[in-house]
Design an enzyme around this catalytic site. Structure first.
Site, PDB file in Angstrom:
ATOM      1  N   LYS A  10       0.815  -1.212   0.000  1.00 23.04           N
ATOM      2  CA  LYS A  10       0.000   0.000   0.000  1.00 23.04           C
ATOM      3  C   LYS A  10       0.860   1.279   0.000  1.00 23.04           C
ATOM      4  CE  LYS A  10      -3.892  -2.266   2.400  1.00 23.04           C
ATOM      5  NZ  LYS A  10      -4.867  -2.157   3.514  1.00 23.04           N
ATOM      6  N   TYR A  50     -12.828  -2.454  -2.838  1.00 16.93           N
ATOM      7  CA  TYR A  50     -13.296  -2.361  -1.448  1.00 16.93           C
ATOM      8  C   TYR A  50     -14.819  -2.261  -1.340  1.00 16.93           C
ATOM      9  CZ  TYR A  50      -8.545  -1.910   0.467  1.00 16.93           C
ATOM     10  OH  TYR A  50      -7.243  -2.142   0.860  1.00 16.93           O
ATOM     11  N   PHE A  58     -15.050   3.928   8.074  1.00 17.12           N
ATOM     12  CA  PHE A  58     -13.674   4.118   7.607  1.00 17.12           C
ATOM     13  C   PHE A  58     -13.535   4.102   6.079  1.00 17.12           C
ATOM     14  CE2 PHE A  58     -14.004  -0.500   8.477  1.00 17.12           C
ATOM     15  CZ  PHE A  58     -13.569  -1.034   7.269  1.00 17.12           C
ATOM     16  N   ARG A  86      -1.887 -14.419   4.623  1.00 18.50           N
ATOM     17  CA  ARG A  86      -2.607 -13.684   5.677  1.00 18.50           C
ATOM     18  C   ARG A  86      -1.873 -13.814   7.014  1.00 18.50           C
ATOM     19  NH1 ARG A  86      -7.056 -10.288   4.417  1.00 18.50           N
ATOM     20  NH2 ARG A  86      -7.971 -10.837   6.427  1.00 18.50           N
ATOM     21  N   THR A  92      -5.028  -7.234  11.025  1.00 16.96           N
ATOM     22  CA  THR A  92      -5.417  -6.026  10.286  1.00 16.96           C
ATOM     23  C   THR A  92      -4.953  -4.755  10.994  1.00 16.96           C
ATOM     24  OG1 THR A  92      -7.357  -7.151   9.393  1.00 16.96           O
ATOM     25  CG2 THR A  92      -7.399  -4.748   9.347  1.00 16.96           C
ATOM     26  N   ARG A 103       3.273  -6.780   9.397  1.00 17.23           N
ATOM     27  CA  ARG A 103       2.733  -5.597  10.094  1.00 17.23           C
ATOM     28  C   ARG A 103       3.334  -5.461  11.485  1.00 17.23           C
ATOM     29  NH1 ARG A 103      -3.203  -7.089   8.094  1.00 17.23           N
ATOM     30  NH2 ARG A 103      -3.281  -5.976   6.103  1.00 17.23           N
ATOM     31  N   HIS A 120      -2.117  -5.373   1.631  1.00 17.56           N
ATOM     32  CA  HIS A 120      -3.396  -6.066   1.452  1.00 17.56           C
ATOM     33  C   HIS A 120      -3.110  -7.482   0.969  1.00 17.56           C
ATOM     34  CE1 HIS A 120      -7.411  -7.140   0.022  1.00 17.56           C
ATOM     35  NE2 HIS A 120      -6.787  -7.643  -1.025  1.00 17.56           N
ATOM     36  N   GLU A 131     -10.204 -10.424  -7.127  1.00 21.29           N
ATOM     37  CA  GLU A 131      -9.207  -9.351  -7.087  1.00 21.29           C
ATOM     38  C   GLU A 131      -8.167  -9.508  -8.206  1.00 21.29           C
ATOM     39  OE1 GLU A 131      -7.813  -9.578  -3.037  1.00 21.29           O
ATOM     40  OE2 GLU A 131      -9.728  -8.864  -2.233  1.00 21.29           O
TER      41      GLU A 131
HETATM   42  P1  AMP Z   1      -9.825  -6.033   4.509  1.00 23.99           P
HETATM   43  O1  AMP Z   1     -10.954  -6.187   3.542  1.00 23.99           O
HETATM   44  O2  AMP Z   1      -9.941  -6.863   5.738  1.00 23.99           O
HETATM   45  O3  AMP Z   1      -8.469  -6.073   3.834  1.00 23.99           O
HETATM   46  O4  AMP Z   1      -9.967  -4.546   5.079  1.00 23.99           O
HETATM   47  C1  AMP Z   1      -9.737  -3.534   4.191  1.00 23.99           C
HETATM   48  C2  AMP Z   1      -8.834  -2.508   4.758  1.00 23.99           C
HETATM   49  O5  AMP Z   1      -9.640  -1.527   5.393  1.00 23.99           O
HETATM   50  C3  AMP Z   1      -7.862  -2.959   5.835  1.00 23.99           C
HETATM   51  O6  AMP Z   1      -6.718  -3.564   5.309  1.00 23.99           O
HETATM   52  C4  AMP Z   1      -7.556  -1.620   6.474  1.00 23.99           C
HETATM   53  O7  AMP Z   1      -6.690  -0.865   5.632  1.00 23.99           O
HETATM   54  C5  AMP Z   1      -8.922  -0.964   6.456  1.00 23.99           C
HETATM   55  N1  AMP Z   1      -9.688  -1.227   7.668  1.00 23.99           N
HETATM   56  C6  AMP Z   1     -10.285  -2.382   8.027  1.00 23.99           C
HETATM   57  N2  AMP Z   1     -10.923  -2.250   9.221  1.00 23.99           N
HETATM   58  C7  AMP Z   1     -10.722  -0.976   9.609  1.00 23.99           C
HETATM   59  C8  AMP Z   1     -11.110  -0.209  10.746  1.00 23.99           C
HETATM   60  N3  AMP Z   1     -11.855  -0.735  11.724  1.00 23.99           N
HETATM   61  N4  AMP Z   1     -10.719   1.084  10.803  1.00 23.99           N
HETATM   62  C9  AMP Z   1      -9.991   1.630   9.823  1.00 23.99           C
HETATM   63  N5  AMP Z   1      -9.586   0.967   8.714  1.00 23.99           N
HETATM   64  C10 AMP Z   1      -9.932  -0.322   8.614  1.00 23.99           C
END
Ligand code: AMP
Length: 136
Positions: A10, A50, A58, A86, A92, A103, A120, A131
């Site tokens: 990212k 997304y 968010f 993962r 996350t 991370r 990601h 994707e």
């Molecule tokens: P994911 O689909 O799990 O990859 O989530 C997408 C992305 O959204 C994550 O990798 C973070 O960059 C962001 N994200 C997910 N959950 C949160 C949260 N609770 N607050 C802020 N950003 C988030």
């Protein structure tokens, strides 16, 4: 089973000059880079990628962030690659990511953001297929 996963380094990690470190981690762990490119993700593509998060608090910031600069997008291949990657990437929320994960090892101290979490990785076979189709 040999699987393919879509991985994105990212904009925060690109700005922090972590591309090499992160690619090295994947290759050292035995993953094969099948395709790789650097792009700035257009807004429409970010919204498709997304889509499942649309409407969440968010989401606007996530779209702004992921389109804010160059990213490195790749297809990685290996044994059970989707769950294996993962695990390598870690939780996350970087604040919760353990040592030994990407991370966990590369987070900024203190962690400023959940959104800016460096990498990601596809979370399932169906996400990976979707994707990969979106980006390649
Ligand atoms: P994911 O689909 O799990 O990859 O989530 C997408 C992305 O959204 C994550 O990798 C973070 O960059 C962001 N994200 C997910 N959950 C949160 C949260 N609770 N607050 C802020 N950003 C988030």
């Amino acid at each position: 089973m040999i699987e393919q996963s879509l991985v994105i380094i990212k904009p925060d990690a690109v700005r922090r000059k972590l591309i090499g470190m992160i690619l090295n981690r994947f290759e050292t762990e035995g993953l094969l880079i099948k395709k790789l490119k650097m792009i700035q993700i257009p807004r429409e593509l970010a919204e498709k990628h997304y889509a499942e998060h649309e409407g969440k608090d968010f989401y606007p910031n996530l779209i702004k962030f992921i389109t804010s600069g160059n990213v490195v997008v790749m297809i990685l291949e290996g044994e059970n690659a989707i769950s294996f990657i993962r695990e390598l990437v870690g939780a996350t929320n970087p604040a919760e990511a353990e040592k030994g994960t990407i991370r966990g090892d590369f987070k900024e101290q203190p962690v400023k953001s959940v959104t800016e979490n460096m990498v990601h990785a596809s979370d399932s076979k169906s996400s990976a297929r979707r994707e990969i189709e979106l980006f390649f």
